[in-house]
Structure formats: structure tokens, C-alpha cells
Scaffold this motif. Structure first.
Motif, mmCIF file in Angstrom:
data_model
loop_
_atom_site.group_PDB
_atom_site.id
_atom_site.type_symbol
_atom_site.label_atom_id
_atom_site.label_comp_id
_atom_site.label_asym_id
_atom_site.label_seq_id
_atom_site.Cartn_x
_atom_site.Cartn_y
_atom_site.Cartn_z
ATOM 1 N N ASP A 40 -14.093 1.815 -4.881
ATOM 2 C CA ASP A 40 -13.747 0.415 -5.141
ATOM 3 C C ASP A 40 -13.989 -0.356 -3.848
ATOM 4 O O ASP A 40 -13.687 0.155 -2.756
ATOM 5 N N GLY A 80 -14.159 1.635 -9.689
ATOM 6 C CA GLY A 80 -13.365 0.407 -9.792
ATOM 7 C C GLY A 80 -11.909 0.738 -10.056
ATOM 8 O O GLY A 80 -11.221 0.023 -10.774
ATOM 9 N N ARG A 92 -3.427 0.632 -13.230
ATOM 10 C CA ARG A 92 -2.813 1.410 -14.315
ATOM 11 C C ARG A 92 -2.568 2.850 -13.857
ATOM 12 O O ARG A 92 -3.094 3.278 -12.836
ATOM 13 N N TYR A 111 -4.767 5.802 -18.449
ATOM 14 C CA TYR A 111 -6.150 6.282 -18.361
ATOM 15 C C TYR A 111 -6.414 7.336 -19.449
ATOM 16 O O TYR A 111 -7.463 7.319 -20.092
ATOM 17 N N LEU A 131 -20.480 -0.932 -7.243
ATOM 18 C CA LEU A 131 -21.606 -0.958 -8.166
ATOM 19 C C LEU A 131 -22.436 -2.200 -7.846
ATOM 20 O O LEU A 131 -21.869 -3.204 -7.424
ATOM 21 N N SER A 188 -12.680 1.621 -15.718
ATOM 22 C CA SER A 188 -11.626 0.909 -16.458
ATOM 23 C C SER A 188 -11.464 -0.514 -15.949
ATOM 24 O O SER A 188 -11.274 -0.732 -14.745
HETATM 25 C C1 LIG Z 1 -8.807 -5.150 -12.985
HETATM 26 S S1 LIG Z 1 -9.077 -4.031 -11.673
HETATM 27 C C2 LIG Z 1 -8.967 -2.472 -12.548
HETATM 28 C C3 LIG Z 1 -8.328 -1.393 -11.721
HETATM 29 C C4 LIG Z 1 -8.226 -0.036 -12.417
HETATM 30 N N1 LIG Z 1 -9.514 0.452 -12.839
HETATM 31 C C5 LIG Z 1 -7.305 -0.093 -13.606
HETATM 32 O O1 LIG Z 1 -7.794 -0.137 -14.750
HETATM 33 O O2 LIG Z 1 -6.097 -0.112 -13.412
HETATM 34 C C6 LIG Z 1 -10.854 -4.185 -11.392
HETATM 35 C C7 LIG Z 1 -11.319 -3.440 -10.165
HETATM 36 O O3 LIG Z 1 -12.748 -3.539 -10.070
HETATM 37 C C8 LIG Z 1 -13.056 -3.560 -8.698
HETATM 38 N N2 LIG Z 1 -14.433 -4.034 -8.457
HETATM 39 C C9 LIG Z 1 -14.852 -5.302 -8.225
HETATM 40 N N3 LIG Z 1 -16.191 -5.312 -8.001
HETATM 41 C C10 LIG Z 1 -16.616 -4.020 -8.091
HETATM 42 C C11 LIG Z 1 -17.887 -3.394 -7.943
HETATM 43 N N4 LIG Z 1 -19.002 -4.100 -7.677
HETATM 44 N N5 LIG Z 1 -17.964 -2.057 -8.099
HETATM 45 C C12 LIG Z 1 -16.857 -1.324 -8.382
HETATM 46 N N6 LIG Z 1 -15.613 -1.869 -8.535
HETATM 47 C C13 LIG Z 1 -15.504 -3.199 -8.393
HETATM 48 C C14 LIG Z 1 -12.012 -4.489 -8.118
HETATM 49 O O4 LIG Z 1 -11.903 -4.371 -6.718
HETATM 50 C C15 LIG Z 1 -10.765 -4.037 -8.869
HETATM 51 O O5 LIG Z 1 -10.038 -3.070 -8.164
#
Ligand SMILES: C[S@@+](CC[C@H](N)C(=O)[O-])C[C@H]1O[C@@H](n2cnc3c(N)ncnc32)[C@H](O)[C@@H]1O
Length: 226
Positions: A56, A35, A11, A16, A128, A144
Motif C-alpha cells: 500500500d 491496498g 477491515r 476479508y 498499482l 479489497s
Molecule cells: C478504502 S482503503 C481499503 C483498505 C483495506 N483493503 C480494507 O479493505 O480494509 C483503500 C486503500 O487503497 C490504497 N491505495 C491507494 N492507491 C493505491 C495504489 N495505487 N495501489 C495500491 N493501493 C492503493 C489506499 O492507500 C488505501 O489504504
């Protein structure tokens, strides 16, 4: 994490701002985007001189790899959304075509910024529930479309550990949405995570937001130190 498991979807700054009710004053804070994936939040905000770091696990990949995965996954996600348009509120995003072009523009803007941003430490490969930051290194952390959304994949313990970790590194944490992607219902982990955080003397509130795309996703979780 294998590249084949990654579903990049990002996004932009305007979304945001709406998802997290970000004021001009909030945007002046030091911000952690947790993330953020291929969102253009970091690219757009840092361009205007703001202080933002994104983490991420997909940042272990280079831009060519992420771009090829976007090209592979984009038509699949679009066809899923096309089959389920009634599950979404066409308000902040006017229609299906606008969703496709907005998401793709955000991801292109991320890709154009990624190599430079990674070099300057704005994109960090981390996951995380462990973040490579000092206590209260940030004024505001935003998460997000990861926690609560993936309630089936991320268990309750991992949710609480992740929220505590975000609260360790930031003075305030905001998370959106709070619905699980599997059934569009409030995450089964939310109540227990809220009580776990309250037990750590954190102030926790559910705050309505003006943004809604996933039907019913109209509030964020806000956690602050008391
Ligand atoms: C659906 S995307 C959302 C991307 C962005 N935050 C947005 O809203 O446009 C979810 C994101 O969470 C990340 N993710 C997955 N496991 C994670 C972790 N353990 N810690 C942080 N981020 C993680 C993924 O790589 C991915 O980029």
C-alpha cells in the motif's frame, strides 16, 4: 501521496474471509494483500503463522503518522455513514456502533503490528499498477476496497494495467467490491476490464459472496491463469 490525502479505513480477518469467500485451504496459500492500508488482515493472519505480504502506498508513512491521520479521519467517516445508513446492509456488521468499534479495533491491531511487520517485509510501500514482485510470486492476490470502488479516481486504463499486474504476480486474483463508491452502481470499468483480461487468456468469473455491506456489493471478481 501526501498524508493529508490519505483516508485510512481498515477491515479485519473475518471481513476479508467473508468478502473473498476464503476457505481454510485458501488461507494456507502465499497471499498478497494489495491496498491493505490499515486493515488487520495481515496482522491477524501472520500471527497464526500464515504467509502474507501487504502492499500500500500508505506504508511510506510511519505508525505515528498513520495513527494521527486515523484519529483525524475516523469521526468524519463515522458522521458520513451516520447520514447514509440506508445505503448499507446491516447483516455482516450488525449496526452502526458495531461498525465503528470493529473498524477501530482492526486499525489498532494493524498499528500494533506495523513496525515489526514492516521490518520483516510484511508491509511494503508500493502502488498499482507496478508491484515489486516476480512473476507468480504469490498463489493468491486479494484487493479489497480499492479497484472498481474508486472508479472516478482510477481510470479504465489504470484498472486494466493494475489487474494485469496483479495477474502477473499471483496465480489467482480476487477483487471486491465491484461497485463504484460514487453511486453504488457496478463500476463503469468492469466490462472492459473483463474483456481485456479474457484477451490475455485469463479465466474470469463473477462469484457471489456471502458478505454485503455497501448495498448490492455481493460478488467478487476472480481471475485465474488457464
Ligand atoms: C478504502 S482503503 C481499503 C483498505 C483495506 N483493503 C480494507 O479493505 O480494509 C483503500 C486503500 O487503497 C490504497 N491505495 C491507494 N492507491 C493505491 C495504489 N495505487 N495501489 C495500491 N493501493 C492503493 C489506499 O492507500 C488505501 O489504504
Amino acid at each position: 501521496m501526501e498524508l493529508a490525502e490519505v483516508v485510512p479505513w481498515g477491515r479485519g480477518l473475518n471481513e476479508y474471509k467473508a468478502m473473498f469467500s476464503l476457505s481454510d485451504n485458501d488461507l494456507k496459500k502465499s497471499i498478497l494483500g494489495c491496498g491493505d492500508g490499515p486493515a488487520s488482515f495481515n496482522a491477524e493472519l501472520s500471527k497464526s503463522g500464515h504467509d502474507i505480504v501487504s502492499v500500500d502506498p500508505i506504508y511510506q508513512f510511519n505508525s505515528k503518522e498513520i495513527r494521527s491521520r486515523i484519529d483525524e479521519v475516523y469521526p468524519q467517516i463515522m458522521s458520513q455513514v451516520a447520514k447514509n445508513t440506508e445505503d448499507y446492509v446491516w447483516k455482516n456488521i450488525a449496526n452502526f456502533e458495531a461498525m465503528g468499534s470493529t473498524r477501530m479495533a482492526a486499525m489498532q491491531s494493524f498499528l500494533a503490528d506495523y513496525a515489526q511487520g514492516k521490518k520483516s517485509g510484511r508491509y511494503i510501500n508500493a502502488s498499482l499498477p507496478r508491484l515489486p514482485f516476480k512473476n507468480i510470486e504469490f498463489e493468491l492476490a486479494l484487493c479489497s476496497h480499492y479497484l472498481f470502488l474508486y472508479s472516478e479516481q482510477v481510470n479504465q486504463k489504470q484498472h486494466l494495467l493494475s489487474m494485469k499486474e496483479l495477474c502477473r504476480v499471483a496465480a489467482e486474483v480476487r477483487v471486491y467490491p465491484l461497485l463504484s463508491i460514487s453511486n453504488n452502481q457496478i463500476s463503469p470499468h468492469l466490462t472492459s476490464v473483463i474483456s481485456g483480461l479474457k484477451n490475455c487468456d485469463l479465466s474470469v468469473s463473477l462469484v457471489p459472496v456471502e458478505y454485503e455491506f455497501q448495498k448490492g456489493a455481493n460478488e467478487m471478481l476472480v481471475v485465474k491463469r488457464v
